[in-house]
Scaffold this active site. Structure first.
Site, PDB file in Angstrom:
ATOM      1  N   ARG A  62       0.823  -1.222   0.000  1.00 60.30           N
ATOM      2  CA  ARG A  62       0.000   0.000   0.000  1.00 60.30           C
ATOM      3  C   ARG A  62       0.854   1.269   0.000  1.00 60.30           C
ATOM      4  O   ARG A  62       0.466   2.282   0.589  1.00 60.30           O
ATOM      5  CB  ARG A  62      -0.946   0.046   1.207  1.00 60.30           C
ATOM      6  CG  ARG A  62      -2.084  -0.918   1.165  1.00 60.30           C
ATOM      7  CD  ARG A  62      -3.159  -0.452   0.182  1.00 60.30           C
ATOM      8  NE  ARG A  62      -4.245  -1.411   0.145  1.00 60.30           N
ATOM      9  CZ  ARG A  62      -5.365  -1.284   0.842  1.00 60.30           C
ATOM     10  NH1 ARG A  62      -5.571  -0.236   1.574  1.00 60.30           N
ATOM     11  NH2 ARG A  62      -6.284  -2.216   0.774  1.00 60.30           N
ATOM     12  N   ARG A  96      -2.945   6.795   1.261  1.00 57.03           N
ATOM     13  CA  ARG A  96      -3.397   8.010   1.948  1.00 57.03           C
ATOM     14  C   ARG A  96      -2.392   8.637   2.889  1.00 57.03           C
ATOM     15  O   ARG A  96      -2.548   9.787   3.286  1.00 57.03           O
ATOM     16  CB  ARG A  96      -4.686   7.695   2.715  1.00 57.03           C
ATOM     17  CG  ARG A  96      -5.872   7.572   1.796  1.00 57.03           C
ATOM     18  CD  ARG A  96      -7.009   6.875   2.489  1.00 57.03           C
ATOM     19  NE  ARG A  96      -6.617   5.509   2.813  1.00 57.03           N
ATOM     20  CZ  ARG A  96      -7.424   4.608   3.335  1.00 57.03           C
ATOM     21  NH1 ARG A  96      -8.658   4.924   3.625  1.00 57.03           N
ATOM     22  NH2 ARG A  96      -7.003   3.390   3.575  1.00 57.03           N
ATOM     23  N   ARG A 103      -6.381  12.400  -4.907  1.00 59.13           N
ATOM     24  CA  ARG A 103      -7.677  11.856  -4.494  1.00 59.13           C
ATOM     25  C   ARG A 103      -8.725  12.930  -4.230  1.00 59.13           C
ATOM     26  O   ARG A 103      -9.921  12.642  -4.254  1.00 59.13           O
ATOM     27  CB  ARG A 103      -7.491  10.984  -3.248  1.00 59.13           C
ATOM     28  CG  ARG A 103      -7.176   9.560  -3.558  1.00 59.13           C
ATOM     29  CD  ARG A 103      -8.391   8.766  -4.041  1.00 59.13           C
ATOM     30  NE  ARG A 103      -9.173   8.275  -2.909  1.00 59.13           N
ATOM     31  CZ  ARG A 103     -10.371   8.703  -2.572  1.00 59.13           C
ATOM     32  NH1 ARG A 103     -10.958   9.640  -3.267  1.00 59.13           N
ATOM     33  NH2 ARG A 103     -10.994   8.204  -1.531  1.00 59.13           N
ATOM     34  N   ASP A 111      -6.851  -2.147  -7.626  1.00 57.20           N
ATOM     35  CA  ASP A 111      -7.398  -2.812  -6.448  1.00 57.20           C
ATOM     36  C   ASP A 111      -7.704  -4.260  -6.781  1.00 57.20           C
ATOM     37  O   ASP A 111      -8.050  -4.580  -7.926  1.00 57.20           O
ATOM     38  CB  ASP A 111      -8.661  -2.115  -5.946  1.00 57.20           C
ATOM     39  CG  ASP A 111      -8.951  -2.510  -4.499  1.00 57.20           C
ATOM     40  OD1 ASP A 111      -8.399  -1.881  -3.590  1.00 57.20           O
ATOM     41  OD2 ASP A 111      -9.698  -3.493  -4.295  1.00 57.20           O
ATOM     42  N   TYR A 133     -15.006 -10.993   0.000  1.00 56.98           N
ATOM     43  CA  TYR A 133     -15.682  -9.695  -0.166  1.00 56.98           C
ATOM     44  C   TYR A 133     -16.976  -9.836  -0.963  1.00 56.98           C
ATOM     45  O   TYR A 133     -17.984  -9.207  -0.655  1.00 56.98           O
ATOM     46  CB  TYR A 133     -14.752  -8.698  -0.855  1.00 56.98           C
ATOM     47  CG  TYR A 133     -13.634  -8.236   0.049  1.00 56.98           C
ATOM     48  CD1 TYR A 133     -13.848  -7.226   0.984  1.00 56.98           C
ATOM     49  CD2 TYR A 133     -12.374  -8.818  -0.009  1.00 56.98           C
ATOM     50  CE1 TYR A 133     -12.832  -6.811   1.839  1.00 56.98           C
ATOM     51  CE2 TYR A 133     -11.348  -8.416   0.836  1.00 56.98           C
ATOM     52  CZ  TYR A 133     -11.586  -7.405   1.759  1.00 56.98           C
ATOM     53  OH  TYR A 133     -10.594  -7.004   2.607  1.00 56.98           O
TER      54      TYR A 133
HETATM   55  O1  CP3 Z   1      -0.014  -1.393  -2.616  1.00 57.08           O
HETATM   56  C1  CP3 Z   1      -0.278  -0.428  -3.364  1.00 57.08           C
HETATM   57  O2  CP3 Z   1       0.109   0.714  -3.146  1.00 57.08           O
HETATM   58  C2  CP3 Z   1      -1.018  -0.730  -4.650  1.00 57.08           C
HETATM   59  C3  CP3 Z   1      -2.438  -0.492  -4.627  1.00 57.08           C
HETATM   60  C4  CP3 Z   1      -3.355  -1.379  -3.795  1.00 57.08           C
HETATM   61  C5  CP3 Z   1      -4.588  -0.903  -3.269  1.00 57.08           C
HETATM   62  N1  CP3 Z   1      -5.269  -1.953  -2.755  1.00 57.08           N
HETATM   63  C6  CP3 Z   1      -5.048   0.489  -3.329  1.00 57.08           C
HETATM   64  C7  CP3 Z   1      -6.072   0.939  -2.373  1.00 57.08           C
HETATM   65  C8  CP3 Z   1      -3.291  -2.735  -3.493  1.00 57.08           C
HETATM   66  C9  CP3 Z   1      -2.169  -3.734  -3.770  1.00 57.08           C
HETATM   67  C10 CP3 Z   1      -4.512  -3.089  -2.861  1.00 57.08           C
HETATM   68  C11 CP3 Z   1      -4.835  -4.466  -2.448  1.00 57.08           C
HETATM   69  C12 CP3 Z   1      -6.078  -4.717  -1.708  1.00 57.08           C
HETATM   70  N2  CP3 Z   1      -7.293  -4.100  -1.878  1.00 57.08           N
HETATM   71  C13 CP3 Z   1      -6.232  -5.743  -0.747  1.00 57.08           C
HETATM   72  C14 CP3 Z   1      -5.183  -6.753  -0.333  1.00 57.08           C
HETATM   73  C15 CP3 Z   1      -4.201  -6.212   0.624  1.00 57.08           C
HETATM   74  C16 CP3 Z   1      -4.774  -5.880   1.990  1.00 57.08           C
HETATM   75  O3  CP3 Z   1      -4.778  -4.715   2.327  1.00 57.08           O
HETATM   76  O4  CP3 Z   1      -5.177  -6.811   2.679  1.00 57.08           O
HETATM   77  C17 CP3 Z   1      -7.554  -5.681  -0.290  1.00 57.08           C
HETATM   78  C18 CP3 Z   1      -8.176  -6.567   0.781  1.00 57.08           C
HETATM   79  C19 CP3 Z   1      -8.213  -4.648  -1.013  1.00 57.08           C
HETATM   80  C20 CP3 Z   1      -9.639  -4.234  -0.921  1.00 57.08           C
HETATM   81  C21 CP3 Z   1      -9.741  -2.858  -0.397  1.00 57.08           C
HETATM   82  N3  CP3 Z   1      -9.446  -1.714  -1.112  1.00 57.08           N
HETATM   83  C22 CP3 Z   1     -10.170  -2.473   0.885  1.00 57.08           C
HETATM   84  C23 CP3 Z   1     -10.598  -3.428   1.996  1.00 57.08           C
HETATM   85  C24 CP3 Z   1     -10.134  -1.088   0.921  1.00 57.08           C
HETATM   86  C25 CP3 Z   1     -10.611  -0.227   2.044  1.00 57.08           C
HETATM   87  C26 CP3 Z   1      -9.668  -0.191   3.170  1.00 57.08           C
HETATM   88  C27 CP3 Z   1      -8.740   0.956   3.004  1.00 57.08           C
HETATM   89  O5  CP3 Z   1      -7.557   0.782   3.211  1.00 57.08           O
HETATM   90  O6  CP3 Z   1      -9.270   2.036   2.694  1.00 57.08           O
HETATM   91  C28 CP3 Z   1      -9.624  -0.627  -0.325  1.00 57.08           C
HETATM   92  C29 CP3 Z   1      -9.366   0.765  -0.725  1.00 57.08           C
HETATM   93  C30 CP3 Z   1      -7.997   1.098  -1.229  1.00 57.08           C
HETATM   94  N4  CP3 Z   1      -7.257   0.311  -2.082  1.00 57.08           N
HETATM   95  C31 CP3 Z   1      -7.259   2.288  -0.955  1.00 57.08           C
HETATM   96  C32 CP3 Z   1      -6.056   2.195  -1.673  1.00 57.08           C
HETATM   97  C33 CP3 Z   1      -4.973   3.219  -1.739  1.00 57.08           C
HETATM   98  C34 CP3 Z   1      -7.751   3.454  -0.102  1.00 57.08           C
HETATM   99  C35 CP3 Z   1      -8.789   4.159  -0.893  1.00 57.08           C
HETATM  100  C36 CP3 Z   1      -8.754   5.656  -0.810  1.00 57.08           C
HETATM  101  O7  CP3 Z   1      -7.874   6.307  -1.405  1.00 57.08           O
HETATM  102  O8  CP3 Z   1      -9.669   6.204  -0.187  1.00 57.08           O
END
Ligand code: CP3
Length: 352
Positions: free
Chosen positions: A23, A27, A36, A72, A149
């Protein structure tokens, strides 16, 4: 080119450990928040120029040894016809969860170029802009974690719908997992064709299962993906498999034909090393440790490098970086790893 990550994935010795952060585009970075502010999360994922821009931000700001494409894991489920909503502050939701065999039959088998081509375009842009500076990772979720999910309708504390289905009609759930695996294969191959130099599979919820049930439910569709990505090819793309909360699954994970096993922080890396031998590992600093004062971060980062000895080690966190992490703390982590050399073992002449 900085190919520390790729050399580590191939099992070659390196002069120091590669480091990146799960990640890392996110943020905690003011530069990410600025982008964003202009667009919502899904629009950001679907606008290749913006996705490429935020992918590259952590490479420039932190100096990490790899980029991971901004996207994502849930996007291929949307391509299968499941409506996906990222509501402000709530995380992802699927307003129409998939909970029966009839629901599975209604899913599409998408043409990935058509429905996920924006991801491939972002990958091509990132490769062009980075121009070999660091390798670029593609990624996907494992079928089990994606189904978690999709069946639940979003994140969950107990995943009761998923687990109820897994006990009540495991063959029905297997149909869903297999459909997700097939779409994932096309999606991951598309990322490789667009330039991904390694792939990471995220199994965030695999740890919900005990070893027997993980083997019978989660492993078959996962194996299908691994075999499709590894099979026939002369020079297959390195595969990293990430499991959260999966220390009890180590005996099963050992059987997976992946290059690198990425683990969370709940088990010390030296213990994981003892269990898996010289196989490549990735991880595993507690993301919350980056909230500690910088000298403590430096101490823990150096200790983590030390604890990975005995085989390849891609230094990373044990899960995604927390949004409240100060940027200079993330930088201190990366910089400590980069200045910690590997001692050469006088007996084998191998580093690490
Ligand atoms: O790693 C990186 O920087 C690459 C981008 C990336 C994102 N999500 C961007 C993201 C990667 C590799 C993911 C993987 C992901 N997405 C997973 C597996 C890894 C983990 O965290 O367990 C999962 C379960 C998801 C599903 C997901 N996406 C969730 C549960 C959420 C909400 C929780 C949160 O952190 O906000 C997201 C949103 C998300 N995916 C964000 C980002 C940067 C935040 C969204 C925002 O900008 O508001």
């Amino acid at each position: 080119m900085n190919d520390l990550l790729l050399r580590t994935c191939r099992g070659e010795a390196t002069e120091r450990r590669p480091v990146w952060i799960m990640r890392q585009a996110g943020r905690y970075l003011p530069e990410y928040r600025a982008v964003r502010q202009k667009v919502d999360f899904l629009t950001l994922c679907k606008t290749p120029e913006l996705a490429a821009e935020v992918t590259i931000q952590p490479v420039e700001i932190l100096g990490v040894d790899a980029a991971i494409l901004f996207a994502d894991i849930l996007l291929p489920l949307e391509a299968m016809g499941a409506e996906l909503v990222f509501a402000k502050g709530d995380g992802p939701t699927f307003p129409h969860p998939v909970r029966t065999r009839e629901d599975v039959a209604r899913l599409r088998s998408p043409e990935v170029e058509e429905s996920l081509g924006y991801v491939f375009e972002a990958m091509r842009l990132v490769r062009r802009e980075l121009d070999g500076k660091v390798p670029v990772l593609g990624f996907g979720g494992t079928p089990w974690t994606l189904a978690a999910y999709l069946v639940e309708g979003g994140g969950s504390k107990h995943f009761e719908h998923l687990l109820a289905w897994s006990y009540g009609d495991p063959e029905g759930l297997a149909l869903l997992l297999d459909r997700v695996a097939d779409t994932s294969i096309g999606y991951l191959r598309g990322q490789v064709a667009a330039g991904a130099q390694a792939l990471q599979l995220f199994d965030t919820w695999g740890g919900l299962l005990d070893l027997d049930r993980w083997r019978s439910l989660a492993l078959p569709p996962l194996r299908k993906i691994v075999a499709a990505l590894k099979g026939q090819l002369k020079d297959p793309t390195p595969l990293i498999y990430y499991i959260n909360g999966g220390s009890h699954l180590l005996p099963g994970l050992q059987e997976l034909e992946v290059d690198v096993l990425s683990v969370d922080w709940r088990q010390p890396l030296s213990e994981v090393r003892r269990a898996v031998g010289s196989r490549g590992l990735q991880g595993n600093l507690d993301p919350a440790a980056l909230l500690a004062p910088i000298p403590e971060i430096e101490r823990r980062a150096a200790a983590l490098v030390e604890s990975g000895r005995g085989g390849g080690h891609v230094v990373n966190l044990g899960h995604g970086i927390l949004p409240m992490t100060p940027v200079d703390h993330a930088k201190a982590f990366v910089e400590t790893v980069k200045r910690t050399p590997l001692t050469v073992d006088p007996f084998t002449n191998r580093r690490g």
